[in-house]
Design an enzyme around this catalytic site. Structure first.
Site, PDB file in Angstrom:
ATOM      1  N   THR B 139       0.821  -1.216   0.000  1.00  0.00           N
ATOM      2  CA  THR B 139       0.000   0.000   0.000  1.00  0.00           C
ATOM      3  C   THR B 139       0.853   1.265   0.000  1.00  0.00           C
ATOM      4  O   THR B 139       1.902   1.315   0.646  1.00  0.00           O
ATOM      5  CB  THR B 139      -0.905  -0.019   1.238  1.00  0.00           C
ATOM      6  OG1 THR B 139      -1.684  -1.212   1.199  1.00  0.00           O
ATOM      7  CG2 THR B 139      -1.824   1.186   1.280  1.00  0.00           C
ATOM      8  N   GLY B 178       2.702  -3.020   8.647  1.00  0.00           N
ATOM      9  CA  GLY B 178       2.991  -3.267  10.061  1.00  0.00           C
ATOM     10  C   GLY B 178       4.446  -3.629  10.249  1.00  0.00           C
ATOM     11  O   GLY B 178       5.017  -4.371   9.446  1.00  0.00           O
ATOM     12  N   GLU B 421      -7.246  -6.008   3.845  1.00  0.00           N
ATOM     13  CA  GLU B 421      -7.435  -7.273   3.111  1.00  0.00           C
ATOM     14  C   GLU B 421      -8.662  -7.205   2.204  1.00  0.00           C
ATOM     15  O   GLU B 421      -9.357  -8.210   2.008  1.00  0.00           O
ATOM     16  CB  GLU B 421      -7.556  -8.448   4.095  1.00  0.00           C
ATOM     17  CG  GLU B 421      -6.362  -8.649   4.997  1.00  0.00           C
ATOM     18  CD  GLU B 421      -5.084  -8.987   4.238  1.00  0.00           C
ATOM     19  OE1 GLU B 421      -5.172  -9.454   3.083  1.00  0.00           O
ATOM     20  OE2 GLU B 421      -3.991  -8.751   4.780  1.00  0.00           O
TER      21      GLU B 421
END
Lengths: 661, 661
Positions: B139, B178, B421
């Protein structure tokens, strides 16, 4: 300025500034609001670090600093009008409650309303000058809504002419009052009054809780902060445990009821006197719903105008998110709701002032209606807004989760309105009590007036639940007044159904109370329909006062969208009652799509009209200039975890781990 | 134990332990899960401070410490089964994602799936032993769902046999991964591959981002934490800006596609190979929905059993909140949903394994169905759960706002599942694409199989939207299978309506793409109805396998409640399609009230059956022993704002203010 958002503004069909005047209540109000905003935002004393970068303790510290500054400056500038103070405060603490809120909004007003002249002399000036900082301690850890259930006791001791206050159980510990944990040195404590062996119910007592010089808790006082919450991080909501705390007899609030030196209890003349404040606060919350919605829609719609994603037509550049029908369907009905609730907020303020005037002239007749209206609309608007904020947040994709978007903060600061000042389900049931009572009066032949007068009509027809298709619905789906009428009839039918449910329960030999409880689902549904009717009605009436053709046109489109969207969301009710037909429900779905397209060129201008200052909005996604990603990157780099390139945990845990594996 | 909750347990009509086995998938699974829980909860190395009392930096620090411990202990105990690792992890970080999640769940698996043998030799063992800690950077700040829109470039330089990576714009900065901010020293970076002047689309590159010894960012790397979020405070979601970063040719993931030393690009054999992971993760999220719901219901229902408030009958003691019909109506349908989603989660896992087996045998035919199913159910269950958590929280009154209730944390850690997701609206539209395609196939005479086979039937009848009342509905509202059938027909009708909407748009000479976009509201609605049908169907089928009469009885009541509640909430759809009649809608409302009363004695036992360890639930309101207020008071006193009796802000701001006023 971002070219996309610039283009949006050029495409608007109406004069944004004039809509701002309508929303503010006139051009003078807009002017004065902007003056006050500029006073705060140009004042370096109110500079702050983003609270999201601070620890809880530092957030509290910063808020106390700014609150202290605010008190000084308001007096310096001579700002005393409550509305102007409200604007000033909402710039000093944008979107966040503060540690002094309860002192200013509850402690001082309670003194004004309930202190005897002698008490005023003694307490008011020290409180006005913040030597005394107070809070209002009613709720207990085990008791909220039901005041009679509160357990704190104040027992009069004639020997010393003192009250002895106690928290007899864990569940009686005072819990939640804002500013109680660390800030206040006084609290107005609600306690069951015992004197000469009798309990006289809940009374208010002025209790010193911290030393005036050292600020240490006084003997018998266990006080502190209740710990971190969902939002309200600036506020030290507190607990208070009272262990044989003695206060002089003079510290009971004595304006109405009294305890004589010998312990004789003197009743208050009327018990309805504190009713007004409650109604006022709930009316204010309706306005808060509108403001939270306005902020959320501003952020989501502006960001959707500058955000490009995926493709509608292959090979073409990624379109603005705002061009997706699903995004329009998420956001435009909420924008319409933002306008609707703003007008309902204005309506509540007007009606409150109108009725207060009557009350001051000794006419209490409209109070029950006002009470029912404020309770129901408080619940209706806060529930709707609560969900709407989250829809706005999630419509921003991943970035809606970033604190820099402001949306998480808007949500956590707003959501308590669903619970405080009257839990929403309880509020809906209170409104329902008024509706059912009115229904029964109408059924008994009494002619109702005011907002429930529609229940008269319902006596002239029967609910024709069986023969839906036999009776052609009379609604003209393109006529707003006709839709308002459908909402009215839906409310009438649901009130009737709830009343009948109670009746049926009674016939099964249930008690009144059990019959009520066993009909509670229907009662809440009836209240909800009643409130929904009031909202569409108020929106429709507001339109009648708007002369500017372009503005009238775009606001009418919003109103139609709001009304139609409500029908599709509750189409079961409308179909069941035969208020719309199946083909009409389909037509409404098609019309809604048309309304979305019609509104599309105006939505950025419609959120601009809310005129929320960038510093008040405080959102990288909702910025007026649309330059979102640059600002988001800059904001992230200032985040505390980036203070050092390497976090100490690398040296403490990750590097040593290598040798162990 | 609190006497109220004890009495509730004595009143249960079924064996709680046996239901736990059903929910876990067998007594052995329950046993092993409890063993693992006890391993963690009895281990002093995993003691922790309540994260709500810590700063962001300390939360991150504590999470890194525990993650490092976890890696060591898992190897020490030889725990390697993914399900067992999952249980272990969810006790170490109860309800919270951790900084190493992406290393373990994305970086290592991506190496396993996409690295060439040479790359495996080079990277895998260092990564396995946490010398390399990696993340997965896809992303970008301006690009999410639409992969082709990603802007990061990797340009091959044959002269040095290196790739040059760049973030050419602000919008191309990698954002959200993350563990990227502080933890990782490597990242798998997705970038547009350029070689010999041509772009070959998105490929994965292994990029070192921090020095292996000092952990300082490498030259050309701008990396850091993206700042505080709504939840995920333990995770250093990061940004990554690449400025002419050179990596060896060998660092492109080469298992499938390749770039030869001279720059020649070699295509991958198939593009469907990464499909499986996506489907797997989405299936897992359905299970996460069930678990979040189970936690929320456990807290809200247990607290409602011990909390007394107000009065139903005057003069009697305050009743348990659980006795209010409105509270039952809020919570019991969600409890039913918790069971429903648990069974759907089990179903998804089974079907995933079943289809994966076929895929491994070279049969890809069921993949589109599985893809559509996992996308839709991911969206359906996460949206429903997202709202449900907040209903549970608000059903706890004020205390639902306290972090000690755990409900705020459950919400903020769960709500991202609606977005990550696969954003939910996008997911619903993907499912709709499959549904419309299937519908068209059926219309063209093709016989469909699998979950969409109901679309065959819809070809045998017409939507009779006009003559609702003329045709008596055939549903037996007391028969679950009959209700399931109604859901099926509703789905069929809504799919047909969406397909027809597209058809109508095409007739107005819209392009395929615009027709699709202009029908998106209908398409989402169709997908929603399809998923709802699957859920009631799976619940109904699960019941058939349950032999124990008492358990069958209570779970059947739950299933009926779930199905009936869904019909009242969507009664417009069912009425419109003539699937239920107006009198039946009224009967269903009455039946729902009966079901609530029927379930009332069993609800505490039904949440007990979820068997969530107190340390995992971590909620003062949801404690097994029901002693909520004592624990809440104790928790509050440990809060950091209570570390000193007097906060420094008193001396800094409040005391000095006195002399200025």
């Amino acid at each position: 300025m971002n070219p996309d958002i610039k283009r949006e503004r050029l495409n608007a069909s109406f004069d944004v500034e004039k809509v701002t005047y309508i929303l503010d209540g006139g051009p003078e109000k807009t002017k004065r609001r902007r003056e006050i905003e500029s006073l705060v935002f140009s004042d370096p004393d109110f500079n702050e670090e983003d609270p999201n970068f601070l620890s809880r303790s530092d957030r509290y510290d910063q808020a106390v600093r700014k609150s202290a500054q605010m008190v000084l400056k308001l007096r310096e500038y001579g700002i005393a009008d409550p509305e102007e103070i409200y604007h000033y405060k909402s710039c000093v603490h944008p979107g966040r409650p503060s540690p002094l809120d309860l002192h200013l909004a509850m402690f001082l007003p309670t003194l004004l309303n309930q202190a005897s002249p002698a008490q005023m002399d003694h307490f008011f000036m020290p409180a006005w000058n913040l030597k005394i900082i107070g809070t209002y301690a009613q709720t207990e850890i085990g008791h909220g809504t039901h005041l009679r259930g509160l357990e704190t006791t104040a027992t009069y001791d004639p020997a010393t002419q003192e009250f002895v206050l106690n928290s007899p159980t864990v569940s009686s510990i005072k819990w939640w009052p804002g500013g109680l944990g660390k800030t206040s040195n006084y609290a107005i404590v609600l306690a069951q009054l015992y004197t000469l062996g009798n309990c006289h119910g809940l009374h208010a007592f002025i209790v010193p809780i911290r030393d005036m010089t050292t600020h240490e808790p006084l003997p018998g006082i266990v006080v502190g902060d209740i710990g971190p919450k969902f939002g309200f991080s600036e506020v030290d909501n507190g607990f208070l445990k009272l262990e044989n705390v003695r206060i002089p007899r003079e510290n009971m609030m004595m304006k109405y009821s009294k305890v004589e030196p010998d312990g004789t209890y003197v009743k208050p003349p009327s018990s309805k006197l504190t009713y007004g404040t409650m109604v006022f606060v709930r009316s204010m919350i309706v306005g808060e719903s509108a403001r939270a919605l306005a902020k959320s829609c501003t952020i989501a719609i502006r960001y959707s105008a500058v955000r490009h994603q995926s493709e509608i037509r292959p090979g073409e550049p990624e379109p603005q998110i705002l061009d997706y029908q699903t995004q329009q369907y998420k956001l435009f009905p909420l924008l319409a709701m933002g306008y609707a609730f703003t007008f309902v907020g204005q309506y509540m303020t007007e009606i409150y002032h109108h009725i207060t005037e009557h009350i001051n002239q000794g006419d209490f007749s409209e109070l029950p209606e006002l009470h029912a209206l404020s309770a129901g609309l408080k619940a209706f608007t806060t529930w709707e807004t609560n969900s709407a904020i989250e829809v706005c947040r999630m419509s921003c994709g991943g970035h809606g989760f970033s604190r820099s978007s402001a949306l998480p903060d808007i949500y956590v600061e707003f959501t308590p309105t669903c619970t405080y000042e009257g839990e929403n389900t309880v509020m809906m049931l209170q409104t329902a009590r008024y509706l059912v009572k009115s229904y029964r009066q109408a059924k008994a032949g009494q002619q109702l007036s005011g907002i429930v007068s529609y229940l008269n009509e319902s006596q002239n027809r029967r609910v024709q639940s069986q023969a839906v298709a036999a009776r052609p619905p009379v609604v003209d789906i393109n006529d707003l007044s006709s839709l308002v009428d459908s909402y009215k009839q839906r409310a009438a039918i649901l009130v009737e159904m709830a009343a009948k449910s109670i009746q049926q329960e009674l016939q099964r030999r249930k008690s009144q109370e059990d019959a009520w409880n066993n009909s509670a689902i229907d009662l809440v549904r009836a209240s909800d329909a009643h409130c929904h009717y009031v909202v569409v009605k108020v929106f429709n009436e507001k339109l009648k006062g708007i002369g500017d053709t372009a503005i009238h046109s775009v606001l009418s489109t919003l109103a139609l969208l709001y009304a139609m969207h409500g029908i599709t969301k509750n189409s079961g009710d409308f179909l069941q009652a035969g208020l719309v037909s199946v083909p009409q429900v389909l037509q409404i779905s098609v019309r809604i799509k048309e309304l979305l397209s019609q509104l599309r060129p105006n939505v950025v201008a419609l959120v601009d009209a809310f005129d929320i200052h960038d510093k008040k909005l405080n959102s990288v996604l909702g910025r007026y200039d649309g330059n979102v990603y640059e600002q988001m990157f800059e904001w992230a780099r200032r985040s505390p975890l980036n203070a050092t390139e390497v976090h100490e945990s690398f040296h403490k845990y990750l590097k040593p781990l290598r040798s162990k594996l």
